[in-house]
Scaffold this motif. Structure first.
Motif, PDB file in Angstrom:
ATOM      1  N   THR A 179      -6.842  11.918   6.358  1.00 19.42           N
ATOM      2  CA  THR A 179      -6.856  13.206   5.703  1.00 19.42           C
ATOM      3  C   THR A 179      -5.578  13.377   4.892  1.00 19.42           C
ATOM      4  OG1 THR A 179      -8.166  14.171   7.454  1.00 19.42           O
ATOM      5  CG2 THR A 179      -6.964  15.705   6.060  1.00 19.42           C
ATOM      6  N   VAL A 180      -5.732  13.791   3.639  1.00 19.38           N
ATOM      7  CA  VAL A 180      -4.602  14.018   2.760  1.00 19.38           C
ATOM      8  C   VAL A 180      -4.324  15.505   2.706  1.00 19.38           C
ATOM      9  CG1 VAL A 180      -3.715  13.776   0.432  1.00 19.38           C
ATOM     10  CG2 VAL A 180      -5.198  12.015   1.387  1.00 19.38           C
ATOM     11  N   GLY A 194       7.005  12.958  -1.299  1.00 21.78           N
ATOM     12  CA  GLY A 194       8.179  12.304  -1.858  1.00 21.78           C
ATOM     13  C   GLY A 194       8.401  12.671  -3.316  1.00 21.78           C
ATOM     14  N   ALA A 195       7.310  12.752  -4.087  1.00 25.41           N
ATOM     15  CA  ALA A 195       7.436  13.131  -5.498  1.00 25.41           C
ATOM     16  C   ALA A 195       7.979  14.545  -5.635  1.00 25.41           C
ATOM     17  CB  ALA A 195       6.071  13.014  -6.184  1.00 25.41           C
ATOM     18  N   ARG A 196       7.475  15.459  -4.789  1.00 27.65           N
ATOM     19  CA  ARG A 196       7.972  16.831  -4.848  1.00 27.65           C
ATOM     20  C   ARG A 196       9.471  16.888  -4.539  1.00 27.65           C
ATOM     21  NH1 ARG A 196       4.901  21.403  -3.210  1.00 27.65           N
ATOM     22  NH2 ARG A 196       3.648  20.041  -1.861  1.00 27.65           N
ATOM     23  N   GLY A 197       9.891  16.185  -3.484  1.00 28.41           N
ATOM     24  CA  GLY A 197      11.304  16.217  -3.103  1.00 28.41           C
ATOM     25  C   GLY A 197      12.210  15.577  -4.136  1.00 28.41           C
ATOM     26  N   VAL A 198      11.800  14.412  -4.663  1.00 29.75           N
ATOM     27  CA  VAL A 198      12.646  13.705  -5.622  1.00 29.75           C
ATOM     28  C   VAL A 198      12.772  14.493  -6.927  1.00 29.75           C
ATOM     29  CG1 VAL A 198      12.785  11.651  -7.069  1.00 29.75           C
ATOM     30  CG2 VAL A 198      12.226  11.425  -4.656  1.00 29.75           C
ATOM     31  N   TRP A 216      -0.098   4.938  -5.412  1.00 32.57           N
ATOM     32  CA  TRP A 216       0.664   4.156  -6.388  1.00 32.57           C
ATOM     33  C   TRP A 216       0.749   4.870  -7.736  1.00 32.57           C
ATOM     34  CZ3 TRP A 216       4.027   0.385  -6.419  1.00 32.57           C
ATOM     35  CH2 TRP A 216       4.130  -0.422  -5.292  1.00 32.57           C
ATOM     36  N   VAL A 217      -0.300   5.601  -8.090  1.00 26.77           N
ATOM     37  CA  VAL A 217      -0.255   6.369  -9.332  1.00 26.77           C
ATOM     38  C   VAL A 217       0.836   7.429  -9.247  1.00 26.77           C
ATOM     39  CG1 VAL A 217      -1.535   7.944 -10.821  1.00 26.77           C
ATOM     40  CG2 VAL A 217      -2.675   5.943  -9.857  1.00 26.77           C
ATOM     41  N   VAL A 218       0.899   8.145  -8.113  1.00 31.81           N
ATOM     42  CA  VAL A 218       1.931   9.174  -7.937  1.00 31.81           C
ATOM     43  C   VAL A 218       3.324   8.545  -7.973  1.00 31.81           C
ATOM     44  CG1 VAL A 218       2.857  10.905  -6.357  1.00 31.81           C
ATOM     45  CG2 VAL A 218       0.384  10.657  -6.632  1.00 31.81           C
ATOM     46  N   ARG A 219       3.495   7.416  -7.293  1.00 31.47           N
ATOM     47  CA  ARG A 219       4.804   6.772  -7.236  1.00 31.47           C
ATOM     48  C   ARG A 219       5.252   6.320  -8.621  1.00 31.47           C
ATOM     49  NH1 ARG A 219       5.632   1.682  -3.283  1.00 31.47           N
ATOM     50  NH2 ARG A 219       5.037   3.298  -1.771  1.00 31.47           N
ATOM     51  N   GLU A 220       4.373   5.663  -9.369  1.00 34.68           N
ATOM     52  CA  GLU A 220       4.753   5.120 -10.673  1.00 34.68           C
ATOM     53  C   GLU A 220       4.995   6.228 -11.695  1.00 34.68           C
ATOM     54  OE1 GLU A 220       5.718   2.263 -13.466  1.00 34.68           O
ATOM     55  OE2 GLU A 220       5.398   2.062 -11.309  1.00 34.68           O
ATOM     56  N   GLU A 229       0.833  -1.187   0.000  1.00 38.70           N
ATOM     57  CA  GLU A 229       0.000   0.000   0.000  1.00 38.70           C
ATOM     58  C   GLU A 229       0.876   1.248   0.000  1.00 38.70           C
ATOM     59  OE1 GLU A 229      -2.655  -0.262   3.265  1.00 38.70           O
ATOM     60  OE2 GLU A 229      -3.843  -1.893   2.400  1.00 38.70           O
ATOM     61  N   ALA A 230       0.400   2.279  -0.635  1.00 32.87           N
ATOM     62  CA  ALA A 230       1.121   3.541  -0.715  1.00 32.87           C
ATOM     63  C   ALA A 230       0.274   4.629  -0.082  1.00 32.87           C
ATOM     64  CB  ALA A 230       1.433   3.888  -2.178  1.00 32.87           C
ATOM     65  N   ASP A 231       0.876   5.413   0.797  1.00 35.82           N
ATOM     66  CA  ASP A 231       0.188   6.520   1.435  1.00 35.82           C
ATOM     67  C   ASP A 231       0.241   7.737   0.514  1.00 35.82           C
ATOM     68  OD1 ASP A 231       0.522   9.090   3.408  1.00 35.82           O
ATOM     69  OD2 ASP A 231      -0.920   7.618   4.180  1.00 35.82           O
ATOM     70  N   LEU A 232      -0.917   8.289   0.179  1.00 35.21           N
ATOM     71  CA  LEU A 232      -0.977   9.367  -0.803  1.00 35.21           C
ATOM     72  C   LEU A 232      -0.226  10.603  -0.324  1.00 35.21           C
ATOM     73  CD1 LEU A 232      -1.965  10.473  -3.455  1.00 35.21           C
ATOM     74  CD2 LEU A 232      -4.162  10.984  -2.381  1.00 35.21           C
ATOM     75  N   ARG A 233      -0.383  10.972   0.929  1.00 33.65           N
ATOM     76  CA  ARG A 233       0.297  12.158   1.437  1.00 33.65           C
ATOM     77  C   ARG A 233       1.815  11.997   1.352  1.00 33.65           C
ATOM     78  NH1 ARG A 233       2.690  13.103   6.009  1.00 33.65           N
ATOM     79  NH2 ARG A 233       1.866  11.179   6.917  1.00 33.65           N
ATOM     80  N   VAL A 234       2.302  10.834   1.791  1.00 30.15           N
ATOM     81  CA  VAL A 234       3.743  10.576   1.749  1.00 30.15           C
ATOM     82  C   VAL A 234       4.257  10.559   0.313  1.00 30.15           C
ATOM     83  CG1 VAL A 234       5.539   8.895   2.280  1.00 30.15           C
ATOM     84  CG2 VAL A 234       3.708   9.323   3.930  1.00 30.15           C
ATOM     85  N   GLU A 235       3.490   9.962  -0.586  1.00 31.19           N
ATOM     86  CA  GLU A 235       3.921   9.888  -1.984  1.00 31.19           C
ATOM     87  C   GLU A 235       3.955  11.259  -2.645  1.00 31.19           C
ATOM     88  OE1 GLU A 235       5.212   7.358  -3.351  1.00 31.19           O
ATOM     89  OE2 GLU A 235       4.766   5.976  -1.702  1.00 31.19           O
ATOM     90  N   LEU A 236       2.996  12.134  -2.312  1.00 33.59           N
ATOM     91  CA  LEU A 236       3.002  13.481  -2.879  1.00 33.59           C
ATOM     92  C   LEU A 236       4.229  14.267  -2.422  1.00 33.59           C
ATOM     93  CD1 LEU A 236      -0.776  14.445  -2.554  1.00 33.59           C
ATOM     94  CD2 LEU A 236       0.483  14.046  -4.677  1.00 33.59           C
TER      95      LEU A 236
END
Length: 421
Positions: free
Chosen positions: A419-420, A288-292, A319-323, A279-286
């Motif tokens: 909450t996201v 993470g995407a910004r930082g990376v 998962w969409v954000v991560r991929e 499972e992927a947490d949407l808040r964490v992935e968002l």
């Protein structure tokens, strides 16, 4: 227009630099042939030299330009890591140039090549192209300087040896040193730049592979932490139960019941570890995407207001954000990426769009994609949603995930929602 420019736009930065560098040096031999090939023939037409001597000189220019083309191509292959360094070919080019300089100076002194301006032009120009081509085969600046100096001496010394005069020899030496040094510097810098860009491209791919390896190590550590202690306890209690059973004591049954309980607890903990891994947490992935993407030099804008979403929806969108973030990093040459999350009356929509996209080979029209997004579509379909991905134009790629908030998958109990931000 996209069909005409696709061969260029679908290449990576390293591919573009390599293509530009290769064709720049592939054009140098034809330039040499056009500039020098007709000089002895025109001299023969004016009566400056014999027809046989003119044809022989023109053939040498043809052979020299072809040899420079081959050596330059192999040298760029070495810079790209495709072939070993063309040491033998470079030696053949240097020896052939030195031998030709000696021959031209001797025939000039014997009167067979009487046109001094043509002879000087051939000596200087071929030496300049030789110096630049040899520089492509070398890595150190000091060695490039040695190649230029050696080429200049090979052109000037035969003139002095055959009595053409010290001034002519010095002028030839200075001309090859200055012009050949400049051309060799340009060749060496181009080769260095190509190597640096390709090394950066390999570093980007290595970074992605290391991220995957790090995630596997994290998963392995989590499993070790969960299972190591429990398996040790199970082994100990099983051994104790065996000893009690052999002695006919009823406490062995209690020990086996405890083993069963620990085994069931271990199964539950393993399922939690696997669930957290999948499972992927949407808040964490968002975040993470910004930082990376920012770290990679890509301007990333995230427009994601706080939304109260079911856990299953969060996981799928995460998962969409991560991929898509991984695709932005690994494919194309993106400079901008925009991530937007919005809620409609009956659904939540996530959009990821980036420029600098690379059209896959064989994609006849924008919108066609490969099989890399199949896994994401399965995850989105599992929560009743849809995923649309494709090229909005030859340079831009957009992925849009739409998940309904009604139905068995869209609704959730209060303790399942987060909450996201």
């Amino acid at each position: 227009m996209s069909a005409m420019t696709g061969w260029w736009s679908r290449r990576s930065v390293a591919g573009k630099v390599e293509l530009y560098t290769r064709w720049t040096f592939h054009c140098m031999p034809p330039v040499e042939l056009v500039a020098l090939g007709g000089v002895p023939l025109s001299s023969a037409g004016r009566g400056g030299m014999g027809t046989g001597a003119a044809i022989g000189t023109a053939l040498w220019v043809l052979v020299h330009s072809a040899l420079c083309w081959v050596v330059a191509s192999r040298a760029l292959d070495h810079t790209s890591g495709i072939r070993p360094r063309p040491v033998r070919l470079a030696a053949v080019l240097a020896a052939a140039t030195a031998l030709a300089d000696l021959t031209v100076a001797g025939l000039w002194a014997a009167g067979i090549l009487p046109d001094g301006s043509v002879n000087a032009s051939i000596l200087v120009a071929t030496s300049i192209f030789t110096a630049g081509t040899l520089a492509l085969c070398l890595d150190r600046v000091r060695h490039m300087a040695y190649a230029v100096a050696g080429t200049a001496l090979a052109a000037a010394l035969p003139l002095a040896a055959f009595g053409h005069g010290v001034p002519e020899s010095l002028i030839t030496l200075a001309a090859v040193l200055v012009a050949g040094g400049g051309y060799a510097a340009a060749c060496g810098f181009s080769s260095w730049l190509l190597g640096v860009v390709q090394e950066l491209e390999r570093s980007r791919d290595l970074k992605a592979r290391l991220a995957v390896a790090e995630e596997r190590l994290r998963f392995g550590r989590d499993l070790h932490d969960v299972m190591g202690r429990n398996l040790s306890v199970i082994a100990l209690k099983s051994e104790l139960a065996v000893q009690l059973a052999r002695r006919g004591r009823p406490e062995g049954i209690d020990q086996m019941v405890e083993v069963q309980r620990i085994a069931q607890e271990s199964q539950r903990e393993v399922r939690e570890v696997v669930r957290g891994y999948r499972e992927a947490d949407l808040r964490v992935e968002l975040e993470g995407a910004r930082g990376v993407l920012d770290a990679a030099g890509i301007d990333c804008s995230v427009d994601a207001p706080a939304l109260d979403l079911p856990a299953a929806v969060q996981s799928a969108l995460g998962w969409v954000v991560r991929e898509t973030t991984t695709n932005v990093l690994r494919h194309g040459d993106a400079r901008r990426c925009a991530i937007a999350l919005r809620r409609t009356p009956d659904a939540v929509v996530l959009t990821v769009e980036n420029d600098g996209a690379v059209v896959p080979a064989g994609a006849a029209v924008p919108g066609r994609t490969g099989s890399g997004l199949a896994g994401l579509r399965e995850r989105i379909t599992a929560v009743g949603g849809t995923l649309e991905a494709g090229f909005t134009d030859p340079q831009s790629f957009r992925a849009t995930a739409r998940v309904p908030l009604t139905g068995p998958e869209g609704t959730g109990t209060p303790h399942e929602k987060e909450t996201v931000a």
